[in-house]
Scaffold this active site. Structure first.
Site, short mmCIF file in Angstrom:
data_model
loop_
_atom_site.label_atom_id
_atom_site.label_comp_id
_atom_site.label_asym_id
_atom_site.label_seq_id
_atom_site.Cartn_x
_atom_site.Cartn_y
_atom_site.Cartn_z
CE LYS A 172 -4.47 -0.13 2.30
NZ LYS A 172 -5.11 0.01 3.61
C1 E4P Z 1 -8.64 0.91 3.76
O1 E4P Z 1 -7.87 0.21 3.12
C2 E4P Z 1 -8.24 1.62 4.97
O2 E4P Z 1 -7.34 0.81 5.69
C3 E4P Z 1 -9.34 1.94 5.95
O3 E4P Z 1 -10.58 1.44 5.48
C4 E4P Z 1 -9.39 3.38 6.35
O4 E4P Z 1 -10.50 3.60 7.15
P1 E4P Z 1 -10.69 4.82 8.15
O5 E4P Z 1 -11.28 5.95 7.39
O6 E4P Z 1 -11.66 4.27 9.16
O7 E4P Z 1 -9.35 5.14 8.74
#
Ligand code: E4P
Length: 233
Positions: free
Chosen positions: A89
């Site tokens: 990522k």
């Molecule tokens: C997605 O890949 C992210 O890890 C995650 O959904 C982010 O979510 P948040 O907005 O609750 O931090």
């Protein structure tokens, strides 16, 4: 595709993986911190390898922790070497909007044979450019988009149309799930995948009226069994 689990909790991953309803796992530094994963790179490596082993060959996303271009590229290559099913990522840009990340994404995908999930995106236009750079997955944060007052569904629909129109290989992951209803509404809007918190998956499955119906079946099943027993005696 369809449902990924957005967690680093090993028990939750095992539980939902055993049921056969998830097709991958996503993590990020915040999720890992909440899970108490410490110990620096060694800690990250050990938890990532453990999750990757549990769900192989399904994909696990692990996020780079540096915004220094050389370090991020190096981390990306290292993380991907931990297991075949690790996807790296990378955020769409740096904390001040630095654009080097796009080149890192492109290089990882094209020169280093690493699958990349571009993350922290809030709009179709960001995801479209990440897809052009060659990302395997483009992650839009639906809950955060909704919290800014825009409807994530329309961004997802626009993005899906663009990816199909330009024949781009990227798969849309919608993350940042806040409510049970997000999962189906985002898939209906065109997401390939929604990455879901474990408690929301449970919320999708359990319904009060289903509970009542199951209780009725069990009650009547027991009565019928008792009747059959009486007849046999
Ligand atoms: C997605 O890949 C992210 O890890 C995650 O959904 C982010 O979510 P948040 O907005 O609750 O931090």
């Amino acid at each position: 595709m369809a449902i990924f689990l957005d967690t680093a909790d090993l028990e939750e991953i095992k539980r939902f993986h055993r049921m056969g309803i998830i097709r991958g796992v996503t993590t990020n530094p915040t999720i890992l911190l909440k899970e108490g994963v410490g110990g620096g790179m060694r800690g990250l490596q050990s938890r990532s390898k453990e999750i990757a082993g549990l769900i192989a060959p399904l994909p696990l996303s692990v996020e780079v922790t540096s915004n220094d271009p050389a370090r991020a590229l190096d981390q990306g290559r290292t993380f991907a070497s931990w297991a075949d099913n690790i996807v790296v990522k990378v955020t769409v840009h740096g904390p001040e909007g630095e654009l080097e990340n796009m080149q890192i994404i492109h290089d990882l995908e094209t020169a280093h044979d690493v699958r990349v999930n571009v993350t922290a995106m809030m709009s179709a236009q960001q995801c479209f450019l990440a897809a052009m750079a060659g990302a395997t997955y483009v992650s839009i944060f639906g809950g955060r988009v909704n919290n800014m007052g825009y409807n994530a569904c329309s961004e997802i629909a626009r993005l899906r149309k663009l990816l199909d129109q330009f024949n781009l290989k990227s798969q849309i992951i919608v993350g940042s799930t806040r409510e049970v209803l997000n999962v189906i509404e985002w898939l209906e809007s065109g997401a390939h995948i929604v990455t879901v918190l474990p408690n929301l998956l449970e919320g999708m499955l359990v319904h009060p009226y289903s509970k009542e119906t199951v209780q009725m079946f069990l009650r009547d099943g027991a009565k019928a069994e008792a009747l059959l027993k009486d007849t046999a005696d």
